[in-house]
Design an enzyme around this catalytic site. Structure first.
Site, PDB file in Angstrom:
ATOM      1  CG  HIS A   1      -5.684  -2.536   0.282  1.00 24.92           C
ATOM      2  ND1 HIS A   1      -4.764  -2.391  -0.724  1.00 24.92           N
ATOM      3  CD2 HIS A   1      -5.313  -1.661   1.258  1.00 24.92           C
ATOM      4  CE1 HIS A   1      -3.884  -1.467  -0.382  1.00 24.92           C
ATOM      5  NE2 HIS A   1      -4.180  -1.019   0.827  1.00 24.92           N
TER       6      HIS A   1
ATOM      7  CB  SER B   1      -0.966  -0.052   1.178  1.00 23.13           C
ATOM      8  OG  SER B   1      -1.998   0.891   1.039  1.00 23.13           O
TER       9      SER B   1
ATOM     10  CD  GLU C   1      -5.219  -3.922  -4.144  1.00 19.03           C
ATOM     11  OE1 GLU C   1      -5.354  -3.632  -2.934  1.00 19.03           O
ATOM     12  OE2 GLU C   1      -4.157  -4.356  -4.625  1.00 19.03           O
TER      13      GLU C   1
END
Length: 503
Positions: A412, A189, A316
């Site tokens: 994610h 990230s 995600e």
């Protein structure tokens, strides 16, 4: 207890939780505390020490308001925040490959003490694993203007902290059995975007040789945007947007002011791009510490000498919706406003509708926004690096799981505990849908092996990415490599255009 002798002094570690053959050495200062006279400055080296330092507990975390499951929270007054942690299966003279992990968290939250980043299982693959803390929020990424006659406070102080940690690894890691000539820097990230920034920063050149970027986020701010954020945060804190004014506000006050600014964007649907997921901090393209967006620089050949392994998740942005950090876009009018705010053509959204027949508006929004922020940006990092003459590998995390609370998507952050081998940590069970099964453990073993092989040899076990398309490793509970053309969603971006974003 095992003792290691570094150039700065002797340290004592402890047996790691998961494996008696691995030693954990925690909370070693790699730079001086960045407060007092050093606040908003570039990091300074940590002082050496006499005697034996007990390094069996994590160091303090950076100023933040987040309280994460299983991890320590920040307490005002904690200042020695620039620390590294090491998990090693060896000792001096072993020359093992080194993997340095940079945590994510939108540049405002997280720490190296999160249970899913425990390095013991990865170290069991024959690596020396290093994790680190760095300055977050305004302390690490806020723009501090300089008055006439003042020395400038650098932008991207969080990135400079990461460079200082890599310099510490270069100088000291041999004492823990690591090879300073085989260093891989990895992140997820915002940590992955930090990795991409480090690849193109002159100050980081030569400090690492390979890079792993999971779910890099599309967001770097020009100075004008960063200065606007400073003005907003200073106003919320009730101080002048000058160095003196900002220094007069405590770290706690700037954290609270930043949260106030974020909340205002969340509540205002007419506030533009920041309304949808207001991450107000990020790398600043200042022309000095960071000369341009890393995707642009990589496409021009910067960092070509660094081998790159990229991964993204298939779905995600569904995680950000599940934890309530994203706007709820549920009507066609809201979706059209979203597209206009980001300059996305109507045919792009129409293309997603055609590829997702019967999907609710919210799902279309999550798919488009997730691809804009993570999937397309990450994929282009790998492809641009390969096109510029570098070595790149691309993979996709596609593991899903059913559950009583509904399906757990390939979203994610879910790939991280698989890559670290931390599936049994209770704090990650929300991400992965409960305790792991045998197929999950097998997937984790494959991902850890790929990371270890890439760090050791530069080859994770599947073909390189080509100039436009190439092999994509698909991480699922069934092993496989996808030798397929660009998927239909990605083709939409190729024809509609892809904007680079600013936080």
């Amino acid at each position: 207890m095992k003792v290691f002798t570094t150039e700065a002094g002797r340290v004592r570690g402890r047996p790691a939780t998961h494996d008696g053959g691995i030693v954990a050495v925690l909370g070693i200062s790699y730079a001086a505390p960045p407060f007092g006279a050093d606040r908003f400055r570039a990091p300074r080296p940590a002082s050496a020490w006499d005697g034996l330092r007990d390094c069996t507990e994590f160091g303090p975390v950076a100023p933040q308001s987040a309280e994460l499951p299983g991890a320590p929270s920040w307490s005002p007054g904690d200042e020695d925040i620039l620390t590294v942690n090491i998990w090693t299966p060896g000792g001096e003279g072993d020359a093992l490959p080194v993997l340095v992990w940079i945590h994510g968290g939108a540049y405002v939250l997280g720490s190296s003490a999160q249970p899913d980043f425990d390095g013991a299982a990865l170290a069991g693959q024959g690596l020396v694993v290093v994790t680190l803390n760095y300055r977050l929020g305004f302390e690490g990424f806020g723009h501090v203007p300089a008055a006439e006659g003042e020395d400038a406070c650098p932008d991207n102080r969080g990135l400079l902290d990461q460079i200082a940690a890599l310099e510490w690894v270069r100088d000291h890691i041999a004492a823990f059995g690591g090879d300073p000539g085989r260093v891989t820097v990895a992140g997820q990230s915002s940590g992955a975007t930090a990795v991409a920034c480090l690849m193109v920063m002159e100050r980081a050149r030569g400090l690492f040789h390979r890079a792993v970027a999971h779910s890099a986020v599309n967001a770097c701010a020009p100075v004008a945007v960063a200065a606007r954020t400073t003005a907003e945060v200073a106003a919320a804190a009730g101080v002048s947007p000058s160095r003196a004014g900002l220094l007069s506000a405590s770290p706690k006050e700037l954290v609270a002011a930043s949260d106030q600014v974020v909340d205002a964007y969340r509540r205002n649907p007419w506030s533009g791009q920041r309304h949808y997921d207001p991450a107000i901090y990020g790398p600043v393209v200042d022309g000095d510490t960071l000369r341009t967006d890393p995707l642009t620089a990589i496409a021009a050949g910067a960092g070509r000498e660094v081998d790159l392994m990229v991964c993204h998740a298939t779905e995600e942005y569904w995680l950000l919706d599940a934890v309530g950090s994203s706007a709820k876009i549920t009507t066609d009018n809201q979706l059209a406003t979203f597209a206009a705010d980001f300059g996305l053509p109507a045919e792009l959204v129409d293309g997603y509708r055609a590829l997702m027949p019967g999907a609710p508006v919210l799902d279309i929004f999550l798919a488009v926004y997730g691809d804009l922020l993570f999937v397309e940006y990450s994929s282009r990092l790998a492809e641009s690096h390969a096109r510029a003459g570098g070595t790149a590998y691309l993979s996709r995390f596609d593991r899903r799981r059913g559950g009583e609370g509904g399906p757990v998507r390939a979203w994610h952050c879910a790939d991280v505990p698989f890559a670290f081998g931390t599936l049994d940590e209770k704090s990650v069970h929300f991400l992965i849908g409960g305790p792991p099964g045998p197929a999950d453990r097998a997937l984790s073993a494959r991902m850890m092996r790929a990371w270890a092989d890439f760090a050791a040899t530069g080859d994770p076990g599947w073909p390189r990415t080509g100039a436009a398309t190439g092999a994509v490793m698909v991480w699922d509970t069934e092993e496989g490599v996808g030798q397929t053309p660009v998927v239909a969603f990605r083709e939409l971006w190729r024809t509609a255009g892809f904007p680079l974003l600013a936080p």
